[in-house]
Structure formats: C-alpha cells, structure tokens
Design an enzyme around this catalytic site. Sequence first.
Site, PDB file in Angstrom:
ATOM      1  N   GLY A 247       0.868  -1.183  -0.111  1.00 15.30           N
ATOM      2  CA  GLY A 247       0.118   0.094   0.024  1.00 15.30           C
ATOM      3  C   GLY A 247       1.027   1.276  -0.007  1.00 15.30           C
TER       4      GLY A 247
ATOM      5  N   GLU B  61      -7.910  -4.169 -26.538  1.00 10.92           N
ATOM      6  CA  GLU B  61      -7.420  -5.369 -25.818  1.00 10.92           C
ATOM      7  C   GLU B  61      -6.379  -6.338 -26.535  1.00 10.92           C
ATOM      8  OE1 GLU B  61      -7.693  -6.046 -22.874  1.00 10.92           O
ATOM      9  OE2 GLU B  61      -6.945  -8.062 -22.666  1.00 10.92           O
TER      10      GLU B  61
ATOM     11  N   GLU C 184       1.953  -5.235 -23.532  1.00 10.47           N
ATOM     12  CA  GLU C 184       2.248  -5.809 -21.975  1.00 10.47           C
ATOM     13  C   GLU C 184       3.289  -6.578 -22.080  1.00 10.47           C
ATOM     14  OE1 GLU C 184      -1.825  -5.742 -19.239  1.00 10.47           O
ATOM     15  OE2 GLU C 184      -1.888  -7.310 -21.011  1.00 10.47           O
TER      16      GLU C 184
ATOM     17  N   HIS D 157      -9.060  10.222 -39.278  1.00  5.95           N
ATOM     18  CA  HIS D 157      -9.108  11.419 -38.393  1.00  5.95           C
ATOM     19  C   HIS D 157      -7.684  11.533 -37.982  1.00  5.95           C
ATOM     20  CE1 HIS D 157     -13.066  11.978 -39.354  1.00  5.95           C
ATOM     21  NE2 HIS D 157     -13.503  10.559 -38.872  1.00  5.95           N
TER      22      HIS D 157
HETATM   23  C1  G6P Z   1      -3.610  -4.561 -13.528  1.00  2.00           C
HETATM   24  C2  G6P Z   1      -3.377  -5.932 -14.518  1.00  2.00           C
HETATM   25  C3  G6P Z   1      -4.170  -5.985 -15.629  1.00  2.00           C
HETATM   26  C4  G6P Z   1      -5.556  -5.683 -15.137  1.00  2.00           C
HETATM   27  C5  G6P Z   1      -5.772  -4.396 -14.092  1.00  2.00           C
HETATM   28  C6  G6P Z   1      -7.194  -4.373 -13.439  1.00  2.00           C
HETATM   29  O1  G6P Z   1      -3.140  -3.475 -14.433  1.00  2.00           O
HETATM   30  O2  G6P Z   1      -1.837  -5.987 -14.979  1.00  2.00           O
HETATM   31  O3  G6P Z   1      -4.235  -7.022 -16.372  1.00  2.00           O
HETATM   32  O4  G6P Z   1      -6.464  -5.518 -16.045  1.00  2.00           O
HETATM   33  O5  G6P Z   1      -4.779  -4.349 -13.306  1.00  2.00           O
HETATM   34  O6  G6P Z   1      -7.313  -5.319 -12.719  1.00  2.00           O
HETATM   35  P1  G6P Z   1      -8.763  -6.090 -12.258  1.00  2.00           P
HETATM   36  O7  G6P Z   1      -8.107  -7.279 -11.212  1.00  2.00           O
HETATM   37  O8  G6P Z   1      -9.266  -4.845 -11.419  1.00  2.00           O
HETATM   38  O9  G6P Z   1      -9.467  -6.528 -13.219  1.00  2.00           O
END
Ligand code: G6P
Length: 595
Positions: A100, A471, A478, A494
Amino acid sequence: MCGIVGYIGKNEIKEILLNGLKELEYRGYDSAGIAVLQDRELSTFKAVGKIINLENKLKDFSTQGFGIGIGHTRWATHGKPTEANAHPHIAEFSNVVHNGIIENYQEIKEMLQAKGHHFLSQTDTEVIVHLFEENLKNCDDSFKAFKKTIDTIKGAYAILLISKKDSTKIFYAKNGSPLIIARGEGGIYFASSDAPLIGLAQEVVYLEDGDIGFMQEGDFDKLQNIQPLNINKSFAQKDGYRYFMEKEIYEQHSVLLETMMGRVSEDRIALENLDRDFFEGIESITICACGTSYHSAMVGKYLLERFAKIRVNVVIASEFRYADFVIKENELFITISQSGETADTLEALKLVKKHHLKTLAICNVDNSSIVRESDRVILTRVGIEKGVASTKAFASQVLVLWMLGVFIAQEKKLINAQEIKEQAQAMLKATKATKVDSKLHERIKRLSKRYLHGHGFFFIGRDVFFPLALEGALKLKEISYLHAEGYASGEMKHGPIALADSHLFTIALMPEHLLFEKIKSNIEELSARDATICVISSQECEVADDMIFIPKASSYMEEFFSMMVALQILALEIAIKLGNDVDMPRNLAKSVTVE
Ligand code: G6P
C-alpha cells in the site's frame, strides 16, 4: 502489486516464506525479502529481482524449531527497486513488511529524523518500523505502541511487524489492502491473497479494513469469521504449458462453461441473487474498471444497450475518482475486476456507495474487497489467473456482461422466448469457439516472426470489435513491449492514418456478421498508404498481406470469441520470439492495490 506472507510455527520458516512468496511473485517482482525471528535472533535477507535471487542468498540459512517470520515481494512505488528499498524494513530491533502507500510518511519521517532516527531507504514503509520503536520508548506494551503507530499513519496498508522486544508475536493491521490470516497443521499463516495458503491452511479469516491486532501460537481461535479454505492446488500449476498465460488461453473453453453453469439454459437466463426488483427504477448504468476489465466494460456498453435498452456509461476508475462526474440517483454502478482488489476500482465503488447507488460487482475472486463492498455480485468463476496479461478473465467478463444484457432484457420482457433461446445457443457456440485449434496456433506462431520489428501496430475494429482491438493492442504491449494502439476503424482517417507506411503493421478484425464491408473500406485506405495488413476473419480479404482464418461462425459474438483467442496467441508468440518472460512482463503487476 506487492505480496506479503507471514508464519508462526515449528516448520522450516525459510521454506514456508519462500514458497509463499513464489506464489505471489506474479503480483510484483522487482525485489523480495524475508525476516525470521527465532530465539530472540532477528535475521533479515533481501535481494533485488526475482525470488530466485533471494533463494540463492538464503542457501546457507535454515531454521529448526519454533519461530516467526515475515516476507515480501515488491513492486516499486516509492523509490527505485534496490536492496535498500526492498522489504522487510529495519529499525533497531524490529522489522516490517507493508503493501500500500503511507500518504503522510514525509512528515512522520521528518519528525523521527529530528528525534535522531536514521533512515536507510527512500520508501514510505520504513517510517512504520521507526515510529513503532519510537512509540515503544514511552510505553512497555508493544501492542499499544503498534496501535499508536497505526493510528498515526494515513493511507492504504496491509502491515506485518515483528520485534525482538516481543519475539513470539506478529503484529498486523489492514486498511484498503488485502490481508488474510490462516491456520493449518503447521501453524498460523499470513498472506495477501489465497494463493500461498493453498495446501497449507484449512481455515482462513479475511481481515476487514480497520482490523488491527497480533497473533502468537494458539491465538487463531480468538479471531472472528473463521471460514474453510476450499481451493484446489492443481488450478495453480502450469499443466505442461510453457507459460501460465498459455495455459489460461487454452482453458478458456472449459472455464467459460463454468461461467455459464446454472445460469444459461435453453429458455432462460438466471443470475443468482439478481431479480427484476434489483433493476426496478434503474434508468442508466455506469460501469467502472481498469485495464483489461475496462475493455470488457466497453464491450458491455454495446451489449447492454443493444439488449437491455439502458443507457450505459463506461468510466476508467482512476478518472472517475477525482472528476466529480454527475452521479444520478437511479443509476446502477457496476464494477468489473478480475482480482477484486484494484485500488482505484475499489475506491470508486466506496465513493458511489456514499451516494447510496445500487452496486453490482463482476469479479473473479470471491471474498475479495470489491465483492464484499458490493450489494450484489456475479462471479466469473474462471479460477486463479496467474499470467499478468489477463486472458480468461477478460473472456468471462464479456460473457457475463452478455448474459446480464439478455437477463435484463428478459426481465423487462424486451425479448421473446425464441430470442432468448437464440442468445443461449449463441453463448454456447461462442464458448466453444475459444477452444484452441492447434493448426490455428501453429499458423499464428509461424506468422509471428514477420511481426517482430516495424515502428508500431494498429489494431482496428468496429462495434464490440473496437474494444477487442484495444484489448489486442494491450495484450501485445504488455508482453512484447512493442508499440501498439487500438482504434475504432472509422477513426483512422481522422489522424492515425498519418503514421501509415510499410513498417506499420495493422491487425484488422473483420467479422463476417458485423459491418464487414465498412471495415474493408477502412483497410483499403490503409493499404493505399502501403501499410502492412494482417486480417483476422473467416472471409478472404484481397487487400490483406496476411490472413489469419477463424472458423465460419453463426453470430458476431462467436466471431468475437474466436478472434479474441487469435489475438491472445499472436501476442504470446511474438513475446516468446522476442525472448520475454510472458508471465512476468517488466514494470507490470497482476493486482494493483495502490493508486
Ligand atoms: C493490472 C493488471 C491488468 C488488469 C488491471 C485491472 O494492471 O496488470 O491485467 O486488467 O490491473 O485489474 P482487475 O483485477 O481490477 O481486473
């Protein structure tokens, strides 16, 4: 994000902590460390990089008999990934690990420095352990000193602290970051998620925000809300695939059946805990999420508006939190999250709860913070997702949103029995379309070697294939570290088309059942500027330089799921060819529990 483990018991402490950290490594992995307290001896070890580096450092260290220990795997927030910044953080006689952010650490640090405390790291965490020792100077009860410390710090945290002054106890506190205490035959365990506990513990307590206390041997029963831990270890292993991501791509067709089980039948969609009353009076929906989950939310907008005829607004959680957007009374607030712990999404949810909105979570992790905060939940049921690049979770989120759209339409009597039946059949076919055909995989693998260079990728599509394009681009970014962007294909003209030349790779999503001709014209515009074009479709497209053929389908959603798999495999194979660690891409974390 970072991961935490802790142990109180008689088994080999080093092994337990290291094994636990390995289970959490996918959450953050720029450095790691452990601290062991035995016979009033406190030993701390840290290493930069993956857990294996820490393990090598610990070769000559072992424990026998009773002791306690804490461990941490880090994803840098304050300060670079160095050994000094790795946890546990050390003061004179105590150690702490923390997930955190401590927002007021700077002022606490200055106050402590004025009192002679010397800091070794650039982190916010280090103030906790110094403040604890400072508080202990004026009181002889270590828990009181710990509580005073926690009362002073502001922010989000899951904290474990051990001290030579009270050498059989682990002190803990939780606020905004997940923390679990568990019991197994070997003793008492702590972890920031279920994964390290599987196979070790039989009972767990998911701590709530504001929980603070300490554990020592035999203390577990003093906790409230003890639950059994029922998770199967085999889910968490690779099953012979090269990477978790690959395994997770391949298991989509079976886990998506789980997502539908008991919910989709020939004549009806039934979503547990949801009924017509819940949607009574709802005039609009806001869907809030981050990352991949945000992309599924965008798909959800198309599907919910199409089926349920409700206005849907999609927001990025980190934007929503501070924008003062208008929140309407008769709005349903849906959060989407694989982990259920993403800080921005969780905080956005807490914010709207203050406005008394109805809330619904679409989540993969039961008992996660987002699930616990929400009025209702639809679990996506795809099992632990370990690959940092989300695959099966995305597929299940889209499927749930599709089910939800048809469900609301059914409850509002917007569709008849025949249409419900058609949608149920389409869902089943779409699920089957995610079964990976080895020939398709082989074709993409061979093709991938042509796409390792260039100055960037465009992924383009229309309608639900637009968020799918986003995506697809995110997956590639990534794990391959290549520059990739997704666009609505009609937007190319555009601006983005200015980049088109033969070194620009365009991946075009061309569903036979949705706006095929429209996308074709967009591709022709790109082709005229010499862009290299790879089309994913069941139909031949003359202007394509490369084709990835998906099977002929009977609906655009079936094509959506086929193309999704093709995009996932494309990203995977390009990343593998580039020699990258697919499951632990640089700079990323699986679960982002800080802002
Ligand atoms: C991180 C992960 C992503 C994911 C995002 C949201 O950035 O690397 O892959 O989409 O968090 O995570 P969640 O657990 O809220 O879907």
